[in-house]
Design an enzyme around this catalytic site. Structure first.
Site, PDB file in Angstrom:
ATOM      1  N   ASP A 186      -1.806   6.662   6.255  1.00 53.33           N
ATOM      2  CA  ASP A 186      -2.821   5.711   5.808  1.00 53.33           C
ATOM      3  C   ASP A 186      -3.065   4.759   6.978  1.00 53.33           C
ATOM      4  O   ASP A 186      -2.224   3.925   7.299  1.00 53.33           O
ATOM      5  CB  ASP A 186      -2.298   4.951   4.575  1.00 53.33           C
ATOM      6  CG  ASP A 186      -3.249   3.841   4.119  1.00 53.33           C
ATOM      7  OD1 ASP A 186      -4.304   3.642   4.746  1.00 53.33           O
ATOM      8  OD2 ASP A 186      -2.899   3.173   3.117  1.00 53.33           O
ATOM      9  N   LYS A 207     -11.957  -2.021   6.520  1.00 50.10           N
ATOM     10  CA  LYS A 207     -11.048  -2.814   7.328  1.00 50.10           C
ATOM     11  C   LYS A 207     -11.470  -2.808   8.796  1.00 50.10           C
ATOM     12  O   LYS A 207     -11.416  -3.823   9.458  1.00 50.10           O
ATOM     13  CB  LYS A 207      -9.609  -2.309   7.204  1.00 50.10           C
ATOM     14  CG  LYS A 207      -9.075  -2.307   5.781  1.00 50.10           C
ATOM     15  CD  LYS A 207      -8.602  -3.663   5.313  1.00 50.10           C
ATOM     16  CE  LYS A 207      -8.369  -3.749   3.807  1.00 50.10           C
ATOM     17  NZ  LYS A 207      -7.568  -2.683   3.230  1.00 50.10           N
ATOM     18  N   TRP A 261       0.838  -1.214   0.000  1.00 45.74           N
ATOM     19  CA  TRP A 261       0.000   0.000   0.000  1.00 45.74           C
ATOM     20  C   TRP A 261       0.860   1.246   0.000  1.00 45.74           C
ATOM     21  O   TRP A 261       0.541   2.219  -0.685  1.00 45.74           O
ATOM     22  CB  TRP A 261      -0.982  -0.021   1.173  1.00 45.74           C
ATOM     23  CG  TRP A 261      -1.908  -1.195   1.108  1.00 45.74           C
ATOM     24  CD1 TRP A 261      -1.997  -2.219   2.000  1.00 45.74           C
ATOM     25  CD2 TRP A 261      -2.865  -1.501   0.073  1.00 45.74           C
ATOM     26  NE1 TRP A 261      -2.945  -3.124   1.588  1.00 45.74           N
ATOM     27  CE2 TRP A 261      -3.491  -2.717   0.420  1.00 45.74           C
ATOM     28  CE3 TRP A 261      -3.243  -0.858  -1.115  1.00 45.74           C
ATOM     29  CZ2 TRP A 261      -4.478  -3.306  -0.378  1.00 45.74           C
ATOM     30  CZ3 TRP A 261      -4.231  -1.448  -1.906  1.00 45.74           C
ATOM     31  CH2 TRP A 261      -4.837  -2.658  -1.541  1.00 45.74           C
TER      32      TRP A 261
HETATM   33  C1  PLP Z   1      -6.956  -2.167   1.968  1.00 45.36           C
HETATM   34  C2  PLP Z   1      -5.965  -1.086   2.109  1.00 45.36           C
HETATM   35  C3  PLP Z   1      -5.873  -0.029   1.176  1.00 45.36           C
HETATM   36  C4  PLP Z   1      -6.753   0.037  -0.056  1.00 45.36           C
HETATM   37  O1  PLP Z   1      -8.009   0.429   0.300  1.00 45.36           O
HETATM   38  P1  PLP Z   1      -9.161   0.631  -0.786  1.00 45.36           P
HETATM   39  O2  PLP Z   1     -10.234   1.242   0.062  1.00 45.36           O
HETATM   40  O3  PLP Z   1      -9.494  -0.694  -1.337  1.00 45.36           O
HETATM   41  O4  PLP Z   1      -8.664   1.569  -1.814  1.00 45.36           O
HETATM   42  C5  PLP Z   1      -4.947   0.968   1.396  1.00 45.36           C
HETATM   43  N1  PLP Z   1      -4.134   0.940   2.472  1.00 45.36           N
HETATM   44  C6  PLP Z   1      -4.186  -0.046   3.384  1.00 45.36           C
HETATM   45  C7  PLP Z   1      -3.258  -0.017   4.549  1.00 45.36           C
HETATM   46  C8  PLP Z   1      -5.095  -1.086   3.224  1.00 45.36           C
HETATM   47  O5  PLP Z   1      -5.143  -2.070   4.136  1.00 45.36           O
END
Ligand code: PLP
Length: 355
Positions: A167, A191, A100
Site C-alpha cells: 500500500d 494523497k 491502514w
Molecule cells: C489514506 C490512506 C488509505 C485509505 O485510502 P482511501 O482511498 O480513503 O480508501 C489507505 N492507506 C494509506 C497508507 C493511506 O494513507
C-alpha cells in the site's frame, strides 16, 4: 493568496494542474464539451486513460516488465480486500505498522489465515519493526510503505521470494525505489497523485490466476486488465487530474527530481523540530517519513499561540490525526519548499514569543 496546504489528504496539487483541470470542465480539448459530460468511450477520454496508465508505469520504471497499471474505484480501502481476493489461497503475511495496515489485515482475515510478522502497536506505531522473518510458504507479504497517520516510512524493504504487495497510498511517486521488487502496488490518488475517486493499481500479471475461489467481476484484477480499466464507467475527472499531475511530475524530471525537493522540505522541517526546544518529534528518527512529519509541543500551554501563528501565516491542515494528537505536516509532491520554510519560520516565531 493560495494557502500553504499541509493537508494529509485530499492534498495539495500543482496550481497549473488545477488550472488545466478547471478549463477541461468547461471545454475539454476544444471539443466545446465538458470532460465530465462525454462518453468514456470517446477517443479523447480513451486517450486520457491510456496516457495516465502509461505515465504511471513509465515514472515507476516498470514499462515492459510484465506490469499493468489500472485506475479503479473504491479507494485503497477496497484494495485491502481486493488484494486478498485475488492472491490469498491459504495464508498471507502482513507487517502491521499502523491504522491502514491494521485495516488491511482485518479485510484479508475474511479470506484466509493471516500471519502478522511484526507490529509496532506496542508503541502507538511510532517506529517500523525490523528483523522479522517472513514465512516462505505464505501466498504473499503485505506492507504499508508510508504510515500517513503516524509519520513513519519503510526505508529498507525486506527481501523475500514470495510476492510483495504494498500500500503506497501516501508516498507513491515521491522517492526512488526499485519498484520491480513489488508485485502489486496500490495507492488512493488523493494523497500524492490527484483528487479522491480513483485508485492506482500496478500489478504484475504473472501473480494472478492462482487462487481457486471465484472472484466477483468488479473485484477481479483480470476483469479490469482485460477491459483496460473500462469495465464500467471510470471516474473520468479523477483520472484526468491524475494524468495531469503525472505529466507535471514527468516534466519536472520524474521521481529523481521530486525526491530531491521532498528531501529538502523534510530536512527543513525535521531540523527545526529537533532544534527548537518547544517541539519534539513523534516518530523514531531513523523511520521518519519524508511525506508526513508528526510532532508535538513540549509544553501544551503554547498551543493557542502556535495555532494562531500558523493560521495567520496562511497554513492549512497542520493538526495531527486524533490517534496521535499534536501536529502533522504533510509534504506531498506538490507542496513547495517555500511552504515548508513558512512553517519553519512560524515555529521559530513561537520560540521568540515564548522566550
Ligand atoms: C489514506 C490512506 C488509505 C485509505 O485510502 P482511501 O482511498 O480513503 O480508501 C489507505 N492507506 C494509506 C497508507 C493511506 O494513507
Amino acid at each position: 493568496m493560495k494557502k500553504h496546504n499541509f493537508s494529509a489528504g485530499p492534498c495539495v496539487l500543482p496550481q497549473e494542474v488545477m488550472k488545466k483541470a478547471s478549463e477541461a470542465i468547461i471545454n475539454f480539448n476544444g471539443l466545446d464539451l465538458s470532460l465530465i459530460e462525454i462518453s468514456h468511450r470517446s477517443k479523447d477520454v480513451v486517450e486520457v486513460m491510456e496516457t495516465a496508465r502509461s505515465l504511471a508505469l513509465e515514472l515507476l520504471g516498470l514499462e515492459g516488465k510484465g506490469y499493468k497499471a489500472l485506475f479503479l474505484q473504491g479507494g485503497a480501502s477496497l484494495e485491502f480486500l481486493m488484494a486478498a481476493y485475488n492472491l490469498l489461497e491459504k495464508k498471507a503475511a502482513y507487517l502491521n505498522t499502523g491504522t491502514w495496515s491494521s485495516k488491511a489485515i482485518k479485510e484479508a482475515k475474511m479470506l484466509g489465515e493471516i500471519v502478522e510478522v511484526a507490529s509496532s502497536k506496542d508503541a502507538n506505531f511510532n517506529y517500523i519493526p525490523k528483523g522479522y522473518s517472513i514465512p516462505e510458504d505464505a501466498d504473499y507479504f503485505h506492507c504499508t510503505s508510508n504510515n500517513t497517520i503516524f509519520g513513519t516510512q519503510i526505508k529498507d524493504f525486506p527481501k523475500t521470494n514470495i510476492p510483495m504487495v504494498c500500500d503506497m497510498s501516501s508516498d507513491i511517486f515521491s522517492r526512488q525505489l526499485d519498484f520491480s521488487n513489488f508485485d502489486l502496488i496500490y495507492a488512493g490518488a488523493q494523497k500524492n497523485m490527484g483528487p479522491a475517486g480513483t485508485t492506482l493499481v500496478v500489478v504484475k500479471e504473472d501473480i494472478l490466476g492462482k487462487v481457486s475461489r471465484p472472484i466477483p467481476s468488479m473485484l477481479d484484477y483480470r476483469t479490469h486488465i482485460d477491459k483496460d480499466s473500462m469495465f464500467n464507467t471510470p471516474p473520468v475527472f479523477a483520472i484526468y487530474v491524475s494524468m495531469l499531475t503525472l505529466q507535471w511530475l514527468k516534466d519536472l524530471g520524474g521521481i529523481p527530481a521530486i525526491e530531491k525537493i521532498n528531501e529538502q522540505k523534510a530536512s527543513l522541517v525535521y531540523t527545526e523540530v529537533d532544534r527548537n526546544p518547544l517541539f519534539k518529534g513523534f516518530a523514531a528518527v531513523e523511520d521518519r517519513s519524508s511525506m508526513n512529519a508528526t510532532f508535538n509541543l513540549t509544553d501544551e500551554s503554547h498551543k493557542e499561540t502556535f495555532d494562531a501563528l500558523w493560521k495567520e501565516a496562511g497554513i492549512n491542515g497542520l493538526n495531527g490525526h486524533r490517534s496521535v494528537g499534536g501536529y502533522r505536516a504533510s509534504m506531498y509532491n506538490a507542496l513547495s519548499v517555500e511552504s515548508a520554510q513558512v512553517l519553519v519560520d512560524v515555529m521559530q516565531e513561537l520560540e521568540r514569543k515564548a522566550g
